[in-house]
Design an enzyme around this catalytic site. Structure first.
Site, PDB file in Angstrom:
ATOM      1  N   GLY A  46       0.830  -1.196   0.000  1.00 17.53           N
ATOM      2  CA  GLY A  46       0.000   0.000   0.000  1.00 17.53           C
ATOM      3  C   GLY A  46       0.866   1.248   0.000  1.00 17.53           C
ATOM      4  O   GLY A  46       1.998   1.219   0.489  1.00 17.53           O
ATOM      5  N   GLN A  51       3.244   9.916   0.766  1.00 19.49           N
ATOM      6  CA  GLN A  51       4.516   9.195   0.912  1.00 19.49           C
ATOM      7  C   GLN A  51       5.465   9.458  -0.266  1.00 19.49           C
ATOM      8  O   GLN A  51       6.655   9.189  -0.176  1.00 19.49           O
ATOM      9  CB  GLN A  51       4.275   7.684   1.072  1.00 19.49           C
ATOM     10  CG  GLN A  51       3.619   7.327   2.406  1.00 19.49           C
ATOM     11  CD  GLN A  51       3.408   5.831   2.528  1.00 19.49           C
ATOM     12  OE1 GLN A  51       2.419   5.305   2.022  1.00 19.49           O
ATOM     13  NE2 GLN A  51       4.335   5.141   3.162  1.00 19.49           N
ATOM     14  N   CYS A  99       5.628  -0.188   7.258  1.00 22.90           N
ATOM     15  CA  CYS A  99       5.321   0.972   6.425  1.00 22.90           C
ATOM     16  C   CYS A  99       6.562   1.351   5.634  1.00 22.90           C
ATOM     17  O   CYS A  99       7.661   1.366   6.177  1.00 22.90           O
ATOM     18  CB  CYS A  99       4.906   2.139   7.324  1.00 22.90           C
ATOM     19  SG  CYS A  99       4.511   3.635   6.409  1.00 22.90           S
ATOM     20  N   LEU A 100       6.377   1.672   4.347  1.00 22.35           N
ATOM     21  CA  LEU A 100       7.526   2.025   3.504  1.00 22.35           C
ATOM     22  C   LEU A 100       8.204   3.306   3.993  1.00 22.35           C
ATOM     23  O   LEU A 100       9.364   3.540   3.681  1.00 22.35           O
ATOM     24  CB  LEU A 100       7.079   2.178   2.047  1.00 22.35           C
ATOM     25  CG  LEU A 100       6.590   0.879   1.386  1.00 22.35           C
ATOM     26  CD1 LEU A 100       6.033   1.162  -0.001  1.00 22.35           C
ATOM     27  CD2 LEU A 100       7.709  -0.159   1.319  1.00 22.35           C
ATOM     28  N   HIS A 141      -4.687   1.704   7.596  1.00 22.94           N
ATOM     29  CA  HIS A 141      -3.297   2.168   7.721  1.00 22.94           C
ATOM     30  C   HIS A 141      -3.029   3.277   6.693  1.00 22.94           C
ATOM     31  O   HIS A 141      -2.493   4.334   7.036  1.00 22.94           O
ATOM     32  CB  HIS A 141      -2.339   0.984   7.507  1.00 22.94           C
ATOM     33  CG  HIS A 141      -0.898   1.355   7.381  1.00 22.94           C
ATOM     34  ND1 HIS A 141       0.064   0.923   8.273  1.00 22.94           N
ATOM     35  CD2 HIS A 141      -0.225   2.118   6.474  1.00 22.94           C
ATOM     36  CE1 HIS A 141       1.246   1.415   7.901  1.00 22.94           C
ATOM     37  NE2 HIS A 141       1.096   2.139   6.816  1.00 22.94           N
ATOM     38  N   GLU A 142      -3.426   3.026   5.441  1.00 23.75           N
ATOM     39  CA  GLU A 142      -3.172   4.016   4.377  1.00 23.75           C
ATOM     40  C   GLU A 142      -3.974   5.288   4.612  1.00 23.75           C
ATOM     41  O   GLU A 142      -3.484   6.388   4.365  1.00 23.75           O
ATOM     42  CB  GLU A 142      -3.491   3.430   2.998  1.00 23.75           C
ATOM     43  CG  GLU A 142      -2.671   2.214   2.594  1.00 23.75           C
ATOM     44  CD  GLU A 142      -1.174   2.391   2.767  1.00 23.75           C
ATOM     45  OE1 GLU A 142      -0.677   3.517   2.634  1.00 23.75           O
ATOM     46  OE2 GLU A 142      -0.496   1.383   3.063  1.00 23.75           O
ATOM     47  N   HIS A 145      -2.390   7.838   6.787  1.00 26.37           N
ATOM     48  CA  HIS A 145      -1.399   8.701   6.126  1.00 26.37           C
ATOM     49  C   HIS A 145      -2.035  10.007   5.644  1.00 26.37           C
ATOM     50  O   HIS A 145      -1.382  11.046   5.621  1.00 26.37           O
ATOM     51  CB  HIS A 145      -0.781   7.988   4.912  1.00 26.37           C
ATOM     52  CG  HIS A 145       0.298   6.998   5.261  1.00 26.37           C
ATOM     53  ND1 HIS A 145       1.502   7.377   5.815  1.00 26.37           N
ATOM     54  CD2 HIS A 145       0.368   5.659   5.109  1.00 26.37           C
ATOM     55  CE1 HIS A 145       2.261   6.293   5.988  1.00 26.37           C
ATOM     56  NE2 HIS A 145       1.587   5.237   5.577  1.00 26.37           N
TER      57      HIS A 145
HETATM   58 NI    NI Z   1       2.394   3.273   5.631  1.00 27.21          NI
END
Ligand code: NI
Length: 174
Positions: A46, A51, A99-100, A141-142, A145
């Site tokens: 995701g 991000q 998370c990236l 989660h996304e 952000h």
């Molecule tokens: Ni994330």
């Protein structure tokens, strides 16, 4: 299409509250195509637009949970524009999240087990769907952000500092 650099903690831009998409044009299509390419390259399941430094309410998700005969993940790309969560369940599920933007760090986070989600697609058409399991967790989660919230913000101060210290150590070693 292009791979865009992914912002990592403690980049302050990750705390931005993203704004709704109002124009469903070619720029939006390019952004989404780039987000998929960036996510698959990372690799991750995701990615939120912030991000890659774009403060718009756009998410891409691909759980890639199905495998083909050779054991390779089958792609199932999904785009969520201006997503909303309706009817979060009263029961919660614990999931070991990553998370990236917080590379190689994982921690258990509790979130409502099932939700209804409403969002728009690339043409601005509205969709609604009930979700549970990893899809529900990942979407929540996304969506965090979009409010400038990372999964580590759900942890206790002590646990959050431990994660950030481990990340710092890893960066120094690299
Ligand atoms: Ni994330």
């Amino acid at each position: 299409m292009a791979i865009r650099p992914i912002l990592e903690v403690p980049d302050p831009r990750l705390k931005t509250v993203s704004t709704p998409v109002e124009t469903f044009d070619d720029d939006l299509r390019t952004l989404v195509a780039d987000m998929f390419e960036t996510m698959y390259d990372a690799p991750g399941i995701g990615l939120a637009a912030i991000q890659v430094g774009v403060p718009l309410r756009v998410l891409v998700i691909d759980l890639q949970s199905e495998e083909d005969e050779e054991g390779k993940p089958i792609r199932a790309p999904r785009v969520f524009i201006n997503p909303e969560i309706l009817d979060p369940s009263a029961d919660y599920t614990l999931y070991n999240e990553g998370c990236l933007s917080v590379p190689d760090q994982y921690a258990d986070v509790e979130r409502p087990s099932s939700i209804r989600a409403r969002w728009q697609d690339l043409d601005g058409k509205v969709h609604e769907e009930a979700m549970d399991g990893l899809m529900a967790t990942c979407l929540q989660h996304e969506m965090d952000h979009l409010e400038g919230i990372l999964f580590i913000d759900h942890l206790s101060r002590l646990k959050r500092q431990m994660v950030l210290k481990k990340l710092e150590k890893m960066r120094k070693a690299a």
